[in-house]
Design an enzyme around this catalytic site. Structure first.
Site, PDB file in Angstrom:
ATOM      1  N   ASP A  49       1.187  -1.023   0.054  1.00  0.00           N
ATOM      2  CA  ASP A  49       0.195  -0.124   0.273  1.00  0.00           C
ATOM      3  C   ASP A  49       1.041   1.551   0.148  1.00  0.00           C
ATOM      4  OD1 ASP A  49      -2.745   0.901   0.749  1.00  0.00           O
ATOM      5  OD2 ASP A  49      -1.967   1.738   1.959  1.00  0.00           O
ATOM      6  N   GLU A  90      14.401 -15.255   0.304  1.00  0.00           N
ATOM      7  CA  GLU A  90      15.044 -16.581   1.520  1.00  0.00           C
ATOM      8  C   GLU A  90      13.604 -17.253   1.268  1.00  0.00           C
ATOM      9  OE1 GLU A  90      13.838 -14.735   5.387  1.00  0.00           O
ATOM     10  OE2 GLU A  90      15.912 -13.815   5.044  1.00  0.00           O
TER      11      GLU A  90
HETATM   12  C1  BGC Z   1      -5.313   1.865  -0.523  1.00  0.00           C
HETATM   13  C2  BGC Z   1      -6.441   2.892   0.089  1.00  0.00           C
HETATM   14  C3  BGC Z   1      -5.902   3.160   1.405  1.00  0.00           C
HETATM   15  C4  BGC Z   1      -4.901   4.230   1.593  1.00  0.00           C
HETATM   16  C5  BGC Z   1      -4.922   4.444   2.738  1.00  0.00           C
HETATM   17  C6  BGC Z   1      -4.673   3.317  -0.852  1.00  0.00           C
HETATM   18  O1  BGC Z   1      -3.723   3.082  -1.959  1.00  0.00           O
HETATM   19  O2  BGC Z   1      -5.928   1.228  -1.482  1.00  0.00           O
HETATM   20  O3  BGC Z   1      -8.225   1.840   0.230  1.00  0.00           O
HETATM   21  O4  BGC Z   1      -7.338   4.067   1.314  1.00  0.00           O
HETATM   22  O5  BGC Z   1      -4.127   3.589   0.574  1.00  0.00           O
HETATM   23  O6  BGC Z   1      -3.943   3.372   3.060  1.00  0.00           O
END
Ligand code: BGC
Length: 541
Positions: A206, A257
């Site tokens: 993310d 790993e």
């Molecule tokens: C996720 C979102 C989220 C954000 C903060 C993003 O890019 O896909 O759904 O709100 O990251 O974590």
């Protein structure tokens, strides 16, 4: 036919994103869960996906749908247990489906024990140094350290009881980690191994471009946060800094790993030219490309996006990824039904007048677009419900909306809940077979018309189309080459190794179908003509 067991299976895999709270509710408490995923493994197997990506299922106060993680090495009790996670993994493995999990390294939840410790420990403490605390401006520090906005609201700073401020690029419940802190780095390595040892195939990372920041003062003035505002030399204080790749180089040694090595796909909103860095083999290995998702429905625009991304993939020696829908955008069956002039992002963000959606045209184009995407070299990511042709639920009752974008904009920006409504599985059951009661984001009455049970036996259904395409793809796809072929005006036509080709008619007139045997098409054909908004796959006789 491709060998699905090879170590680089991810290069051309089809991965299905599960947004756990909204997929299937196995225990009847109104929230989707791992038991629901286990129940639906036969469905996923019959759909023919290679892997599933689980959006966050970790303990969370759900301030941002689970992207506010309180404990990176556990399962939210409302979603299941670690034992159930292991069971799910084993059963999916038996069904030939790998699992990648979402990892959220930029920020934790404010409920995370480290953040709670930081609040209690006070200014100047070692505990505060794992996050980004600063003094405010003004006589009493009553003004935020600077004027940077958050993605979800006017400021990225929130003041705590003793007067300091902490940084959060998203909601206040999502404090950003300090990635210069060795304990933060070490803890994420521990998390990677925790899930790697349980048997996951890898991670979706993310906000991968934001981890490392330059917060030296005086703070930089920012033109903006969106990709077009980012410099090409990595000098933005918050995004796409070169040093972020040191983190991923360390992660790569952990990935390697394992046998086969773990995989990772970056959600990186970096300038296109700099995207390959996230996909290099000494880093995460793959990165999302959202260009197709924002491309207008035009042959030329699609061709440009495809050519460009195949070049970028070659530059990183990875494969390209393709995405048409995910949990952050308006579903593509609806997007393609909006007039060409509608700005998708503006629509998502506005609570104003809803544009008119031509649902039939939207679905027809969505099916054609998916079919084109699945013919491309590289990996495709599908979002739960798109295989049903599900439209966006644009008219959710305002009081049901949960997205922090909605809540923090004071109800002026609608946010992303419309693509997160629990899936319809059975048209005549309570909660349309999702489980009852549906505890969040109410399903509209018309959802029943898209239910899985309505589509299973209908060869013309979108579900049947996806199943056909994924089965054909397993047999057909070989290698990475794509050769453009002479196309009728307004159409895109390309060949893949093995003597098959894909043609999509973007125009509003029928065009000639190339010679050969039609394997399948996204909509009915008209004799030897390809109707508008339709894709066909053809193999030499
Ligand atoms: C996720 C979102 C989220 C954000 C903060 C993003 O890019 O896909 O759904 O709100 O990251 O974590």
């Amino acid at each position: 036919m491709t060998d699905r067991s090879r170590a680089d299976w991810w290069r051309d895999a089809v991965t299905y994103q599960i947004y756990p709270r909204s997929f299937a509710d196995g225990n009847g408490d109104g929230m989707g869960d791992l038991a629901g995923v286990i129940d639906r493994i036969p469905y996923l197997r019959d759909l023919g996906v290679d892997a599933v990506w689980l959006s966050p299922f970790y303990p969370s106060a759900l301030a941002d749908g689970g992207y506010d993680v309180a404990d990176y090495r556990d399962v939210d009790p409302r979603i299941g247990t670690l034992e159930q996670f292991d069971e799910m993994l084993a059963l999916l493995r038996e069904a030939g489906i790998r699992v990648i999990v979402d990892i959220v390294p930029n920020h934790s939840s404010d409920q995370h024990e480290w953040f709670q410790e930081a609040l209690a420990a006070g200014r100047g403490s070692a505990a505060r140094d794992r996050y980004i605390f600063r003094e405010g401006r003004g006589a009493d520090g009553e003004l935020p350290p600077n004027d940077w906005p958050s993605h979800f609201g006017p400021t990225c700073w929130t003041r705590v009881a003793d007067g300091q401020w902490y940084l959060h690029l998203f909601a206040p419940e999502q404090p950003d980690f300090n990635w210069d802190h060795p304990e933060v780095r070490a803890d994420f390595v521990r998390t990677l191994r925790f899930w790697g040892d349980r048997g996951v195939a890898g991670f979706r990372v993310d906000v991968a471009h934001a981890l490392v920041k330059d917060l030296s003062e005086p703070y930089a003035r920012l033109a903006g946060y969106s990709v077009e505002h980012l410099p090409l030399d990595g000098s933005h204080p918050l995004f796409d800094r070169d040093e972020v790749h040191d983190v991923y180089a360390e992660w790569r040694t952990v990935f390697n790993e394992y046998d086969p090595p773990l995989v990772a796909v970056a959600e990186s909103w970096a300038p296109t030219e700099r995207r390959p860095r996230y996909a290099r083999a000494d880093g995460l290995g793959q990165t999302f490309n959202f260009d197709l998702l924002v491309a207008p429905w035009k042959a030329k625009a699609f061709r440009t996006v495809i050519e460009h991304n195949l070049e970028l993939a070659a530059a990183s020696e990875s494969s390209s990824t393709w995405v048409l829908s995910n949990h952050d955008v308006v579903r593509h069956a609806t997007r393609y039904g909006l007039g060409d002039e509608v700005d998708l992002v503006a629509w998502l963000m506005s609570d104003g007048t809803e544009p008119v959606v031509d649902a039939a045209r939207g679905l027809q184009r969505a099916r054609a677009a998916t079919m084109l995407m699945l013919a491309l070299p590289g990996a495709s990511y599908l979002y739960q419900g798109e295989e049903l042709g599900l439209p966006e639920v644009a008219d959710l009752p305002r009081e049901a909306l949960q997205d922090p974008i909605w809540l923090r904009s004071g109800g002026t920006e609608k946010g992303r809940d419309g693509c997160r409504v629990p899936l319809p599985w059975a048209s005549d059951e309570p909660g349309f077979g999702f489980g009852a009661p549906v505890g969040h984001l109410p399903q509209p009455e018309w959802f029943g018309g898209f239910a899985v049970d309505r589509q299973l036996d209908d060869p013309d259904s979108t579900l049947a189309l996806y199943r056909r395409l994924l089965a054909l793809r397993r047999d057909l796809v070989a290698g990475d080459e794509l050769t453009w072929l002479r196309s009728p005006a307004g159409a895109l036509r390309f060949a893949r190794a093995g003597g098959w080709e894909s043609i999509t008619n973007f125009s509003n007139r029928r065009c000639a179908l190339p010679a050969g045997r039609v394997l399948t098409s996204s909509g009915p054909l008209d004799g030897d003509r390809l109707p508008p908004d339709t894709t066909a796959w053809i193999i030499a006789d």
